[in-house]
Motif scaffolding. Structure first.
Motif, PDB file in Angstrom:
ATOM      1  N   LEU A   1     -62.647 -29.619 -28.866  1.00  0.00           N
ATOM      2  CA  LEU A   1     -61.625 -29.862 -27.845  1.00  0.00           C
ATOM      3  C   LEU A   1     -62.192 -29.726 -26.436  1.00  0.00           C
ATOM      4  O   LEU A   1     -61.823 -30.481 -25.537  1.00  0.00           O
ATOM      5  CB  LEU A   1     -60.438 -28.908 -28.033  1.00  0.00           C
ATOM      6  CG  LEU A   1     -59.603 -29.148 -29.285  1.00  0.00           C
ATOM      7  CD1 LEU A   1     -58.514 -28.087 -29.415  1.00  0.00           C
ATOM      8  CD2 LEU A   1     -58.997 -30.542 -29.281  1.00  0.00           C
ATOM      9  N   SER A   2     -63.091 -28.789 -26.249  1.00  0.00           N
ATOM     10  CA  SER A   2     -63.711 -28.593 -24.939  1.00  0.00           C
ATOM     11  C   SER A   2     -64.435 -29.855 -24.483  1.00  0.00           C
ATOM     12  O   SER A   2     -64.286 -30.292 -23.341  1.00  0.00           O
ATOM     13  CB  SER A   2     -64.680 -27.409 -24.999  1.00  0.00           C
ATOM     14  OG  SER A   2     -65.393 -27.295 -23.806  1.00  0.00           O
ATOM     15  N   TYR A   3     -65.218 -30.460 -25.367  1.00  0.00           N
ATOM     16  CA  TYR A   3     -65.923 -31.698 -25.034  1.00  0.00           C
ATOM     17  C   TYR A   3     -64.942 -32.818 -24.704  1.00  0.00           C
ATOM     18  O   TYR A   3     -65.115 -33.535 -23.721  1.00  0.00           O
ATOM     19  CB  TYR A   3     -66.841 -32.130 -26.181  1.00  0.00           C
ATOM     20  CG  TYR A   3     -67.338 -33.547 -26.026  1.00  0.00           C
ATOM     21  CD1 TYR A   3     -68.352 -33.856 -25.137  1.00  0.00           C
ATOM     22  CD2 TYR A   3     -66.750 -34.592 -26.739  1.00  0.00           C
ATOM     23  CE1 TYR A   3     -68.786 -35.168 -24.970  1.00  0.00           C
ATOM     24  CE2 TYR A   3     -67.168 -35.892 -26.585  1.00  0.00           C
ATOM     25  CZ  TYR A   3     -68.196 -36.177 -25.694  1.00  0.00           C
ATOM     26  OH  TYR A   3     -68.608 -37.473 -25.520  1.00  0.00           O
ATOM     27  N   LEU A   4     -63.911 -32.964 -25.528  1.00  0.00           N
ATOM     28  CA  LEU A   4     -62.931 -34.033 -25.293  1.00  0.00           C
ATOM     29  C   LEU A   4     -62.272 -33.900 -23.925  1.00  0.00           C
ATOM     30  O   LEU A   4     -62.175 -34.866 -23.169  1.00  0.00           O
ATOM     31  CB  LEU A   4     -61.867 -34.030 -26.394  1.00  0.00           C
ATOM     32  CG  LEU A   4     -62.320 -34.397 -27.800  1.00  0.00           C
ATOM     33  CD1 LEU A   4     -61.181 -34.197 -28.793  1.00  0.00           C
ATOM     34  CD2 LEU A   4     -62.829 -35.830 -27.842  1.00  0.00           C
ATOM     35  N   MET A   5     -61.833 -32.686 -23.587  1.00  0.00           N
ATOM     36  CA  MET A   5     -61.123 -32.481 -22.321  1.00  0.00           C
ATOM     37  C   MET A   5     -62.071 -32.595 -21.128  1.00  0.00           C
ATOM     38  O   MET A   5     -61.741 -33.189 -20.107  1.00  0.00           O
ATOM     39  CB  MET A   5     -60.420 -31.123 -22.310  1.00  0.00           C
ATOM     40  CG  MET A   5     -59.392 -31.005 -23.430  1.00  0.00           C
ATOM     41  SD  MET A   5     -58.529 -32.542 -23.744  1.00  0.00           S
ATOM     42  CE  MET A   5     -56.907 -32.145 -23.391  1.00  0.00           C
ATOM     43  N   ARG A   6     -63.262 -32.026 -21.255  1.00  0.00           N
ATOM     44  CA  ARG A   6     -64.259 -32.091 -20.177  1.00  0.00           C
ATOM     45  C   ARG A   6     -64.641 -33.551 -19.900  1.00  0.00           C
ATOM     46  O   ARG A   6     -64.723 -33.982 -18.746  1.00  0.00           O
ATOM     47  CB  ARG A   6     -65.482 -31.265 -20.577  1.00  0.00           C
ATOM     48  CG  ARG A   6     -66.517 -31.102 -19.506  1.00  0.00           C
ATOM     49  CD  ARG A   6     -67.668 -30.208 -19.940  1.00  0.00           C
ATOM     50  NE  ARG A   6     -68.393 -30.735 -21.094  1.00  0.00           N
ATOM     51  CZ  ARG A   6     -68.348 -30.227 -22.310  1.00  0.00           C
ATOM     52  NH1 ARG A   6     -67.621 -29.163 -22.578  1.00  0.00           N
ATOM     53  NH2 ARG A   6     -69.047 -30.772 -23.288  1.00  0.00           N
ATOM     54  N   THR A   7     -64.861 -34.316 -20.949  1.00  0.00           N
ATOM     55  CA  THR A   7     -65.236 -35.721 -20.792  1.00  0.00           C
ATOM     56  C   THR A   7     -64.087 -36.526 -20.201  1.00  0.00           C
ATOM     57  O   THR A   7     -64.291 -37.364 -19.324  1.00  0.00           O
ATOM     58  CB  THR A   7     -65.679 -36.316 -22.142  1.00  0.00           C
ATOM     59  OG1 THR A   7     -66.758 -35.521 -22.642  1.00  0.00           O
ATOM     60  CG2 THR A   7     -66.134 -37.748 -22.004  1.00  0.00           C
ATOM     61  N   SER A   8     -62.875 -36.236 -20.642  1.00  0.00           N
ATOM     62  CA  SER A   8     -61.701 -36.925 -20.095  1.00  0.00           C
ATOM     63  C   SER A   8     -61.579 -36.670 -18.588  1.00  0.00           C
ATOM     64  O   SER A   8     -61.366 -37.608 -17.814  1.00  0.00           O
ATOM     65  CB  SER A   8     -60.430 -36.456 -20.814  1.00  0.00           C
ATOM     66  OG  SER A   8     -59.308 -37.098 -20.268  1.00  0.00           O
TER      67      SER A   8
END
Length: 131
Positions: free
Chosen positions: A88-95
């Protein structure tokens, strides 16, 4: 005694005629998706399939969805290091990073919702302990 055969007078290092016989000898030749399959983890491929419906093992670089392309770029540029799975951290950071660039953001809307759901569903059964 070994004999070295000389090429025909019209042959060059890049035009030997053998390239036509064996596709592996052509510059840049590869089977569809051969390079991509090595760049994605099994979980990457499952996530991409859940979000976009595509099988990244069967497409070439130019045929990838923007969502899959971003994951591929992040893997190749080590924003998503080897051995680290998408969370989830990667998804939100990338978004957030892509939204800040002001360009098309493949990590938004329905795609982001499907990705978050996929990652969360994989995390069920886990016990997080906070002290």
């Amino acid at each position: 005694m070994p004999v070295v055969a000389s090429p025909s007078p019209g042959a060059t290092a890049t035009n030997t005629g053998r390239a036509e016989e064996d596709p592996r000898l052509k510059w840049g030749a590869r089977t569809r998706g051969a390079g991509l399959a090595a760049d994605f983890t099994d979980l990457d491929r499952a996530l991409i399939r859940a979000v976009t419906g595509e099988d990244v093992g069967l497409v070439g670089d130019g045929d990838l969805s923007p969502f899959a392309t971003q994951i591929l770029l992040d893997r190749r540029h080590r924003r998503l290091p080897p051995g680290r799975e998408i969370d989830l951290s990667y998804l939100m950071r990338t978004s957030r990073r892509l939204a800040g660039l002001g360009e098309h953001n493949p990590f938004s809307g329905d795609a982001l919702s499907r990705a978050v759901h996929f990652v969360q569903s994989r995390e069920t059964g886990r016990l997080d302990v906070v002290l």
